[in-house]
Design a protein around this motif. Structure first.
Motif, mmCIF file in Angstrom:
data_model
loop_
_atom_site.group_PDB
_atom_site.id
_atom_site.type_symbol
_atom_site.label_atom_id
_atom_site.label_comp_id
_atom_site.label_asym_id
_atom_site.label_seq_id
_atom_site.Cartn_x
_atom_site.Cartn_y
_atom_site.Cartn_z
ATOM 1 N N GLY A 189 18.768 4.991 12.957
ATOM 2 C CA GLY A 189 19.971 4.253 13.356
ATOM 3 C C GLY A 189 19.699 2.898 13.966
ATOM 4 N N THR A 190 18.585 2.292 13.581
ATOM 5 C CA THR A 190 18.230 0.972 14.127
ATOM 6 C C THR A 190 19.180 -0.117 13.635
ATOM 7 O OG1 THR A 190 15.904 1.598 14.192
ATOM 8 C CG2 THR A 190 16.385 -0.757 14.272
ATOM 9 N N ARG A 191 19.714 -0.860 14.573
ATOM 10 C CA ARG A 191 20.608 -1.967 14.217
ATOM 11 C C ARG A 191 19.857 -3.292 14.140
ATOM 12 N NH1 ARG A 191 26.386 -3.160 17.135
ATOM 13 N NH2 ARG A 191 26.855 -5.104 16.059
ATOM 14 N N GLY A 192 18.890 -3.456 15.044
ATOM 15 C CA GLY A 192 18.136 -4.706 15.066
ATOM 16 C C GLY A 192 16.649 -4.469 15.285
ATOM 17 N N ILE A 232 17.669 -0.544 19.085
ATOM 18 C CA ILE A 232 16.798 -1.689 18.808
ATOM 19 C C ILE A 232 15.351 -1.217 18.700
ATOM 20 C CG2 ILE A 232 15.897 -3.876 19.728
ATOM 21 C CD1 ILE A 232 18.564 -4.347 20.997
ATOM 22 N N ASP A 259 17.646 -12.716 10.722
ATOM 23 C CA ASP A 259 18.996 -12.600 11.266
ATOM 24 C C ASP A 259 19.248 -13.604 12.398
ATOM 25 O OD1 ASP A 259 21.505 -10.846 11.508
ATOM 26 O OD2 ASP A 259 20.771 -11.064 13.570
ATOM 27 N N ILE A 314 19.168 -3.862 8.245
ATOM 28 C CA ILE A 314 18.768 -3.984 9.656
ATOM 29 C C ILE A 314 18.609 -5.466 9.977
ATOM 30 C CG2 ILE A 314 17.011 -3.467 11.402
ATOM 31 C CD1 ILE A 314 16.213 -1.003 9.821
ATOM 32 N N LYS A 315 19.183 -5.873 11.115
ATOM 33 C CA LYS A 315 19.080 -7.274 11.538
ATOM 34 C C LYS A 315 17.673 -7.519 12.070
ATOM 35 C CE LYS A 315 23.714 -8.122 13.290
ATOM 36 N NZ LYS A 315 23.680 -9.485 12.926
ATOM 37 N N TRP A 370 25.996 -5.503 21.743
ATOM 38 C CA TRP A 370 26.279 -4.424 20.790
ATOM 39 C C TRP A 370 26.930 -3.209 21.445
ATOM 40 C CZ3 TRP A 370 20.947 -4.839 17.800
ATOM 41 C CH2 TRP A 370 20.968 -6.026 17.056
ATOM 42 N N ASP A 387 17.792 3.861 23.723
ATOM 43 C CA ASP A 387 18.159 2.905 22.669
ATOM 44 C C ASP A 387 17.083 1.888 22.300
ATOM 45 O OD1 ASP A 387 20.631 3.925 22.109
ATOM 46 O OD2 ASP A 387 21.644 2.720 23.634
ATOM 47 N N LYS A 441 15.469 2.845 9.926
ATOM 48 C CA LYS A 441 16.846 2.896 9.419
ATOM 49 C C LYS A 441 17.451 4.281 9.662
ATOM 50 C CE LYS A 441 20.534 1.543 7.346
ATOM 51 N NZ LYS A 441 21.412 0.601 8.058
#
Ligand code: HPA
Length: 239
Positions: A68-71, A2, A122, A187-188, A237, A37, A65
């Motif tokens: 590895g950023t998800r949100g 995140i 999102d 990415i969210k 997650w 994270d 990105k």
């Protein structure tokens, strides 16, 4: 993973553990590790030196990105177009109107890609922010239309009247293209908007120092909301 994308007044928010310079095809981005994270990117750079129209939005989002950023939980200082949405309130926008002019706004210059913007922000990240704010008993506006202007000047009263007629709730200079680029790379993204003032024509005048001052007042709450939201998302997650 995140990332927090911190806007005006948020530099003092976190103790930064490690500074990472990330090279991208669009230039360098600087990201700070906060804890496992969780990363922070200061949108205006250290010392708040980069104005809204000069921010390298593409480098910033690309770097996140690549990591590895998800949100993303972004913060934005905004002016309010609605009398009931007072300075000091929080708004979690669900949609935007784009009135920026000169920005590099897409990763797709060499390929025909039309990204769906039915839900630019999102829902999962929006819900996490809302849940966290509610748990803290803080007053938040759960939906709103973010009007993005080019800046760096503030708006005119006539522009603000137009934006209100078009359905705008709040106005700021940095929400677009950030949300669009995040969407393009999957990415969210959601934003915690802090209302620092009434928009032009609704109060006597607007000053950057007033914006920064109100952000400072709200900083503790901003941090608590973000921390709570991150907790919710990391838990979700992990599974
Ligand atoms: N307009 C644009 N950006 C802003 C404002 C405003 O009134 N307040 C904080 N950021």
């Amino acid at each position: 993973m995140i990332a927090i994308v911190g806007g005006s007044g948020t530099e003092a928010l976190y103790r930064r553990k490690e500074e990472l310079d990330i090279n991208t095809p669009f230039g360098k981005a600087t990201v700070y590790l906060l804890k496992e994270d969780v990363y922070l990117l200061l949108r205006h750079g250290r010392g708040h030196k980069v104005p809204p129209h000069m921010i390298n939005y593409k480098a910033n989002i690309w770097a996140l990105k690549e990591m590895g950023t998800r949100g993303i939980i972004a913060t934005n200082a905004v002016g309010s177009l609605i009398r009931n949405v007072k300075p000091g309130s929080f708004v979690i926008p669900h949609d935007f109107l784009d009135f920026t002019k000169s920005r590099s706004f897409t990763f797709y210059d060499d390929k025909v890609v039309h990204t769906d913007m039915t839900k630019p922000y999102d829902e999962e990240v929006r819900r996490a922010i809302i849940k966290s704010a509610k748990k803290l008993n803080l007053n938040i506006v759960e939906r709103g239309v973010y009007v993005a202007t080019e800046g760096p000047r503030y708006e005119t009263p006539a522009e603000i009247r137009m934006f209100r007629r078009l359905g705008g709730t709040i106005v700021g200079m940095t929400g677009v293209p950030e949300v669009v680029l995040a969407k393009e790379v999957g990415i969210k993204y959601a934003s915690l908007c802090v209302v620092t003032n009434y928009a032009a024509g609704m109060q006597k005048r607007i000053s950057h120092s007033e914006v920064i001052k109100l952000m400072e007042v709200k900083l503790k709450e901003v941090k608590k909301i973000i921390d709570g939201a991150i907790e919710v998302l990391l838990e979700k997650w992990k599974k």
